[in-house]
Write an enzyme that holds these catalytic residues in place. Structure first.
Site, short mmCIF file in Angstrom:
data_model
loop_
_atom_site.label_atom_id
_atom_site.label_comp_id
_atom_site.label_asym_id
_atom_site.label_seq_id
_atom_site.Cartn_x
_atom_site.Cartn_y
_atom_site.Cartn_z
N HIS A 119 5.94 -3.71 -4.59
CA HIS A 119 5.88 -2.65 -3.58
C HIS A 119 5.68 -1.28 -4.22
O HIS A 119 5.77 -0.26 -3.53
CB HIS A 119 7.15 -2.67 -2.73
CG HIS A 119 7.15 -3.75 -1.69
ND1 HIS A 119 8.13 -3.90 -0.74
CD2 HIS A 119 6.25 -4.75 -1.44
CE1 HIS A 119 7.86 -4.94 0.03
NE2 HIS A 119 6.72 -5.47 -0.39
N ASN A 161 2.76 -12.83 9.20
CA ASN A 161 1.37 -12.64 8.77
C ASN A 161 0.52 -11.83 9.73
O ASN A 161 -0.39 -11.10 9.32
CB ASN A 161 0.69 -14.01 8.57
CG ASN A 161 1.34 -14.81 7.47
OD1 ASN A 161 1.96 -14.26 6.58
ND2 ASN A 161 1.18 -16.13 7.52
N ARG A 196 -0.19 -9.82 -1.96
CA ARG A 196 0.57 -10.26 -0.79
C ARG A 196 0.07 -11.61 -0.27
O ARG A 196 0.87 -12.47 0.14
CB ARG A 196 0.48 -9.19 0.30
CG ARG A 196 1.37 -9.42 1.51
CD ARG A 196 1.29 -8.20 2.43
NE ARG A 196 2.04 -8.39 3.66
CZ ARG A 196 3.35 -8.25 3.77
NH1 ARG A 196 4.07 -7.93 2.71
NH2 ARG A 196 3.95 -8.42 4.94
N HIS A 198 2.46 -14.82 0.28
CA HIS A 198 2.62 -15.47 1.58
C HIS A 198 2.07 -16.90 1.57
O HIS A 198 2.51 -17.74 2.36
CB HIS A 198 1.94 -14.64 2.68
CG HIS A 198 2.76 -13.48 3.14
ND1 HIS A 198 3.01 -13.21 4.46
CD2 HIS A 198 3.42 -12.52 2.44
CE1 HIS A 198 3.78 -12.14 4.56
NE2 HIS A 198 4.03 -11.69 3.34
#
Length: 332
Positions: A205, A105, A73, A77
């Protein structure tokens, strides 16, 4: 005639000179290119970098299985804001506000201490050589493979940004869990990633967890959800906002700590935890891909690897741009 020939020759020379100059200017103004990233960038300067990062990631995942998803992740990001430049790792200072408190975030991305530990170990074998941006890319790959997913060669050679952008992180470039299918497609396309890339990357995921506040609306208000699945999630996520907001649930109800294609099987059964998960299988243009990945794990793995490499190519800083941070949390 001689004067005319000389003038013509001079004119031709001038034209060639102008064209050459324009080409040089154009080349100088071309942004950092992923073509400058290579798999053997550290072959001579830090040959132990991959083993060093993998060892640290293994240790972190052994302590906490969730950390693998957190490291993936972080890379995602990071790359979606300013490109893959480790801007997401910069701490706020008295004169600077980084990206950590941006809406996508805040209370969401984590694993900074693990990145610090990896950086420390890499610095001990190759001081001042390996960027934090490359560490994020390598750690993401290692997290996938350690948890049972595919392996691939990571392209490296990124440099670290000297700044970050709270405004850019808050601008919607990172699609929220309430996203429509069109928004997901558009946000990924804006970063040079196709719809197929988006669906494949969503397969990350298959590991990780989400907070109640991110899926409360789905489990109480949406209809394209398995009733028993919704009730089970409601047990640990009260309807009232502010109650149990940070309670966690696994994104993949079937095999939450193993990287596989179960995520797609869950979507077909209407057991996607986030709205932005289930919207991928809801009578839209991505349904067929979901069905393919649910039946063909090898196809999913191949497409996931392709998409991860493409994501890692987003606007890296190379050459003399940026720097190699000594500490991932602050510019030198």
């Amino acid at each position: 005639m001689a004067a005319s020939s000389s003038s013509s020759s001079s004119s031709s020379y001038s034209s060639v000179f102008v064209i050459a100059t324009l080409l040089i200017v154009l080349l100088m103004n071309v942004g950092p290119s992923s073509a400058q990233l290579t798999e053997d960038y550290y072959k001579k300067t830090c040959p132990k970098v991959f083993d060093t990062v993998e060892s640290a990631v293994k240790s972190a995942i052994k302590k906490e299985k969730r950390m693998g998803a957190s490291l993936i992740r972080l890379h995602f990001h990071d790359c979606f804001v300013q490109g893959c430049d480790a801007s997401v790792l910069l701490d706020d200072t008295s004169s600077f506000t980084g990206e950590k408190t941006a809406a996508p975030n805040n209370n969401s991305i984590r694993g900074f201490n693990v990145v610090d530990d990896i950086k420390s170990k890499v610095e001990s074998v190759c001081p001042g050589v390996v960027s934090c941006a490359d560490i994020l890319a390598i750690a993401a790959r290692d997290s996938v493979s350690i948890l049972g997913g595919p392996e691939w060669d990571v392209k490296v050679g990124r440099r670290d940004s000297k700044t970050a952008s709270l405004a850019a992180a808050n601008s919607g470039v990172i699609p929220p869990p309430t996203s429509t299918l069109n928004n997901l497609v558009n946000r990924f396309q804006a970063r040079g990633l196709s719809t197929k890339d988006m669906v494949a990357l969503s397969g990350a995921h298959t590991i990780g967890q989400a907070r109640c506040s991110l899926f409360r609306t789905r489990i109480y208000n949406e209809t394209n959800i398995d009733a028993s699945f919704a009730r089970k999630r409601q047990d640990n996520c009260p309807r009232t906002t502010g109650s149990g907001d940070n309670n966690l649930a696994s994104l993949d109800v079937k095999s939450p700590t193993f990287f596989d294609n179960a995520y797609y099987k869950n979507l077909i059964k209407k057991k996607g935890l986030l709205h932005s998960d289930q919207i991928l299988y809801n009578g839209g243009s991505t349904d067929s891909l979901i069905e393919t990945y649910s039946k063909k794990p090898e196809t999913f793995n191949d497409d996931f690897v392709t998409a991860m490499i493409k994501m890692g190519d987003i606007s890296p800083l190379t050459g003399s741009n940026g720097e190699i941070r000594k500490n991932c949390r602050r510019a030198n």
